[in-house]
Write a protein that holds these residues in place. Structure first.
Motif, PDB file in Angstrom:
ATOM      1  N   ARG A  29     -14.794   5.189  -5.826  1.00 42.68           N
ATOM      2  CA  ARG A  29     -14.276   6.225  -4.927  1.00 42.68           C
ATOM      3  C   ARG A  29     -13.611   7.340  -5.705  1.00 42.68           C
ATOM      4  NH1 ARG A  29     -12.528   1.635  -2.256  1.00 42.68           N
ATOM      5  NH2 ARG A  29     -10.397   1.937  -2.993  1.00 42.68           N
ATOM      6  N   GLY A  30     -13.078   7.005  -6.879  1.00 40.17           N
ATOM      7  CA  GLY A  30     -12.435   8.025  -7.703  1.00 40.17           C
ATOM      8  C   GLY A  30     -13.411   8.899  -8.465  1.00 40.17           C
ATOM      9  N   GLY A  31     -14.711   8.599  -8.351  1.00 39.45           N
ATOM     10  CA  GLY A  31     -15.709   9.439  -9.014  1.00 39.45           C
ATOM     11  C   GLY A  31     -16.174   8.919 -10.354  1.00 39.45           C
ATOM     12  N   ILE A  32     -15.868   7.665 -10.671  1.00 39.73           N
ATOM     13  CA  ILE A  32     -16.288   7.069 -11.941  1.00 39.73           C
ATOM     14  C   ILE A  32     -17.553   6.244 -11.724  1.00 39.73           C
ATOM     15  CG2 ILE A  32     -15.663   5.476 -13.788  1.00 39.73           C
ATOM     16  CD1 ILE A  32     -14.051   7.979 -13.897  1.00 39.73           C
ATOM     17  N   ARG A  33     -18.570   6.499 -12.526  1.00 40.81           N
ATOM     18  CA  ARG A  33     -19.806   5.708 -12.483  1.00 40.81           C
ATOM     19  C   ARG A  33     -19.905   4.874 -13.752  1.00 40.81           C
ATOM     20  NH1 ARG A  33     -24.673   9.675 -11.031  1.00 40.81           N
ATOM     21  NH2 ARG A  33     -25.720   7.660 -10.840  1.00 40.81           N
ATOM     22  N   ASP A 118      -5.264   0.774  13.975  1.00 43.47           N
ATOM     23  CA  ASP A 118      -6.672   0.867  13.564  1.00 43.47           C
ATOM     24  C   ASP A 118      -6.806   1.745  12.320  1.00 43.47           C
ATOM     25  OD1 ASP A 118      -7.453  -0.747  15.638  1.00 43.47           O
ATOM     26  OD2 ASP A 118      -8.101   0.895  16.947  1.00 43.47           O
ATOM     27  N   LEU A 119      -6.047   2.845  12.294  1.00 43.07           N
ATOM     28  CA  LEU A 119      -6.090   3.743  11.142  1.00 43.07           C
ATOM     29  C   LEU A 119      -5.605   3.032   9.886  1.00 43.07           C
ATOM     30  CD1 LEU A 119      -6.215   6.542   9.732  1.00 43.07           C
ATOM     31  CD2 LEU A 119      -3.894   6.945  10.570  1.00 43.07           C
ATOM     32  N   VAL A 120      -4.446   2.365   9.975  1.00 43.79           N
ATOM     33  CA  VAL A 120      -3.870   1.700   8.814  1.00 43.79           C
ATOM     34  C   VAL A 120      -4.779   0.572   8.325  1.00 43.79           C
ATOM     35  CG1 VAL A 120      -1.931   0.308   7.988  1.00 43.79           C
ATOM     36  CG2 VAL A 120      -1.503   2.295   9.448  1.00 43.79           C
ATOM     37  N   CYS A 121      -5.245  -0.269   9.244  1.00 39.12           N
ATOM     38  CA  CYS A 121      -6.109  -1.386   8.842  1.00 39.12           C
ATOM     39  C   CYS A 121      -7.428  -0.881   8.260  1.00 39.12           C
ATOM     40  CB  CYS A 121      -6.373  -2.303  10.034  1.00 39.12           C
ATOM     41  SG  CYS A 121      -4.930  -3.276  10.543  1.00 39.12           S
ATOM     42  N   GLY A 122      -7.929   0.228   8.785  1.00 49.63           N
ATOM     43  CA  GLY A 122      -9.148   0.811   8.240  1.00 49.63           C
ATOM     44  C   GLY A 122      -8.964   1.277   6.811  1.00 49.63           C
ATOM     45  N   GLU A 123      -7.833   1.922   6.532  1.00 52.83           N
ATOM     46  CA  GLU A 123      -7.565   2.398   5.168  1.00 52.83           C
ATOM     47  C   GLU A 123      -7.303   1.224   4.233  1.00 52.83           C
ATOM     48  OE1 GLU A 123      -8.153   5.231   4.262  1.00 52.83           O
ATOM     49  OE2 GLU A 123      -8.033   6.511   6.034  1.00 52.83           O
ATOM     50  N   VAL A 124      -6.627   0.188   4.717  1.00 52.14           N
ATOM     51  CA  VAL A 124      -6.399  -1.008   3.907  1.00 52.14           C
ATOM     52  C   VAL A 124      -7.744  -1.636   3.523  1.00 52.14           C
ATOM     53  CG1 VAL A 124      -5.523  -3.382   3.954  1.00 52.14           C
ATOM     54  CG2 VAL A 124      -4.103  -1.506   4.805  1.00 52.14           C
ATOM     55  N   ALA A 125      -8.658  -1.708   4.489  1.00 53.37           N
ATOM     56  CA  ALA A 125      -9.974  -2.293   4.223  1.00 53.37           C
ATOM     57  C   ALA A 125     -10.727  -1.485   3.164  1.00 53.37           C
ATOM     58  CB  ALA A 125     -10.784  -2.370   5.519  1.00 53.37           C
ATOM     59  N   GLU A 154      -2.855   4.035  -4.003  1.00 57.46           N
ATOM     60  CA  GLU A 154      -4.051   4.594  -3.366  1.00 57.46           C
ATOM     61  C   GLU A 154      -3.921   4.574  -1.847  1.00 57.46           C
ATOM     62  OE1 GLU A 154      -8.908   4.147  -3.051  1.00 57.46           O
ATOM     63  OE2 GLU A 154      -7.764   2.683  -4.202  1.00 57.46           O
ATOM     64  N   LEU A 155      -3.389   3.472  -1.306  1.00 58.68           N
ATOM     65  CA  LEU A 155      -3.198   3.396   0.146  1.00 58.68           C
ATOM     66  C   LEU A 155      -2.237   4.480   0.604  1.00 58.68           C
ATOM     67  CD1 LEU A 155      -3.629   2.017   2.872  1.00 58.68           C
ATOM     68  CD2 LEU A 155      -1.738   0.473   2.299  1.00 58.68           C
ATOM     69  N   ARG A 156      -1.148   4.671  -0.147  1.00 58.67           N
ATOM     70  CA  ARG A 156      -0.200   5.736   0.203  1.00 58.67           C
ATOM     71  C   ARG A 156      -0.903   7.089   0.218  1.00 58.67           C
ATOM     72  NH1 ARG A 156       3.483   8.642  -3.115  1.00 58.67           N
ATOM     73  NH2 ARG A 156       1.694   8.644  -4.547  1.00 58.67           N
ATOM     74  N   ASN A 157      -1.721   7.360  -0.790  1.00 61.28           N
ATOM     75  CA  ASN A 157      -2.405   8.647  -0.870  1.00 61.28           C
ATOM     76  C   ASN A 157      -3.365   8.848   0.304  1.00 61.28           C
ATOM     77  OD1 ASN A 157      -1.050   9.147  -3.237  1.00 61.28           O
ATOM     78  ND2 ASN A 157      -2.746   8.584  -4.568  1.00 61.28           N
ATOM     79  N   ILE A 172       4.486   0.313   0.578  1.00 61.55           N
ATOM     80  CA  ILE A 172       4.230  -1.068   0.963  1.00 61.55           C
ATOM     81  C   ILE A 172       5.371  -1.994   0.561  1.00 61.55           C
ATOM     82  CG2 ILE A 172       1.747  -0.661   0.761  1.00 61.55           C
ATOM     83  CD1 ILE A 172       1.747  -2.537  -1.642  1.00 61.55           C
ATOM     84  N   PHE A 173       6.298  -1.498  -0.264  1.00 61.80           N
ATOM     85  CA  PHE A 173       7.506  -2.256  -0.557  1.00 61.80           C
ATOM     86  C   PHE A 173       8.496  -2.100   0.600  1.00 61.80           C
ATOM     87  CE2 PHE A 173      11.879  -1.839  -2.281  1.00 61.80           C
ATOM     88  CZ  PHE A 173      12.105  -3.176  -2.563  1.00 61.80           C
ATOM     89  N   ASP A 174       8.604  -0.878   1.118  1.00 57.26           N
ATOM     90  CA  ASP A 174       9.518  -0.621   2.240  1.00 57.26           C
ATOM     91  C   ASP A 174       8.982  -1.195   3.545  1.00 57.26           C
ATOM     92  OD1 ASP A 174      11.128   0.839   0.472  1.00 57.26           O
ATOM     93  OD2 ASP A 174      10.014   2.685   0.858  1.00 57.26           O
ATOM     94  N   TYR A 175       7.663  -1.177   3.700  1.00 56.61           N
ATOM     95  CA  TYR A 175       7.019  -1.655   4.933  1.00 56.61           C
ATOM     96  C   TYR A 175       5.886  -2.589   4.511  1.00 56.61           C
ATOM     97  CZ  TYR A 175       9.596   2.445   6.329  1.00 56.61           C
ATOM     98  OH  TYR A 175      10.592   3.376   6.499  1.00 56.61           O
ATOM     99  N   PRO A 176       6.186  -3.881   4.321  1.00 52.99           N
ATOM    100  CA  PRO A 176       5.284  -4.766   3.575  1.00 52.99           C
ATOM    101  C   PRO A 176       4.113  -5.377   4.332  1.00 52.99           C
ATOM    102  CG  PRO A 176       7.303  -5.922   4.137  1.00 52.99           C
ATOM    103  CD  PRO A 176       7.483  -4.512   4.608  1.00 52.99           C
TER     104      PRO A 176
END
Length: 273
Positions: A29-33, A118-125, A154-157, A172-176
């Motif tokens: 996803r970061g553009g590395i092949r 749904d948004l959060v779980c989607g990004e986590v996935a 990455e999840l934060r971003n 994820i430390f504040d809201y685990p």
């Protein structure tokens, strides 16, 4: 002398053999092949004959980098490789685009929470490299889901981009858990719908203790709070001997010297220190 900084080789080695599916998905996803052995050796030969002291031998996914540039998510170091696509000139007035906060504000409370979850779980996935979000348990701790300091950032971003908020690197430390982050995002995006935090000076301790006692352990676990409360209970008077003063001071000094990544790793239990 010539120094070569390598990208990702496709053939597993002692250095890359420990990379999991989520690690490789994140790099993709970061553009590395990945580099084949033939490509890597060709770059090695080219590097030896180049008149430069330090070179990066890597293979980039330029369309992916262009997409990141268009979304203003491209790493500063890579901005010279691609140009963000030009935006077509508008022939009329600005086209209004509803923000996530606007869309949430018109929903009932239950649907609002469901949409954010749904948004959060989607990004986590996505961050973990899963094909869908069905395997993500909202109340499960991120440490149990397999997060580390890199996936945490990455999840934060990704949530920054999706919500328009500026969330902390220690999110994820504040809201685990996904459920806990969902509650936080709801409070940030539709604050008028959420009761503000009371003044600590006005809190009735006896009333607060009674209210907390009425909250089920299952609900605390869903919000990701149970794991955080257990150490406090264990350290409470009568629950066991407290640590010596010198040990507490050493621990405080150690924590003060940590950077964000180290703090996340320690908070999630991914360290043997």
């Amino acid at each position: 002398a010539v120094s070569l900084a390598w990208g990702l080789w496709g053939e597993a080695s002692a250095m890359t053999g420990s990379l999991g599916v989520s690690d490789q998905a994140r790099m993709s996803r970061g553009g590395i092949r990945v580099l084949s052995v033939e490509e890597g050796m060709a770059l090695f030969d080219a590097g030896l004959t180049a008149d430069e002291p330090a070179l990066l031998a890597a293979k980039f996914d330029l369309p992916a980098l262009t997409e990141q540039a268009a979304a203003d998510r491209l790493a500063p170091m890579l901005r010279g490789l691609v140009r963000p696509p030009r935006r077509a000139a508008s022939t009329g007035g600005p086209v209004p685009v509803d923000s996530l906060a606007d869309r949430l504000a018109v929903l009932p409370a239950e649907e609002r929470t469901e949409m954010l979850l749904d948004l959060v779980c989607g990004e986590v996935a996505v961050v973990l490299g899963h094909t869908d979000a069905e395997s993500i348990v909202p109340g499960q701790a991120f440490s149990e889901l397999g997060f580390d300091s890199l996936t945490a950032v990455e999840l934060r971003n990704r949530l920054d981009a999706a919500t328009g908020l500026r969330l902390p690197a220690t999110l994820i430390f504040d809201y685990p858990s996904p459920a806990a982050i969902t509650e936080h995002l709801r409070a940030e995006l539709v604050p008028d719908m959420v009761t503000g935090a009371p003044d600590l000076a006005e809190i009735d301790e006896a009333g607060l203790r009674k209210a907390l006692a009425s909250v089920s352990l299952k609900r605390l676990q869903e919000l990701g709070l149970l794991r955080q409360l257990l150490p406090l209970v264990a350290a409470a008077p009568g629950a066991g001997k407290s640590a010596p003063s010198e040990a507490r001071q050493n621990t405080s000094s150690l924590i003060a010297d940590m950077d964000v990544a180290d703090l996340i790793e320690r908070a999630m239990g991914n360290t043997n220190d």
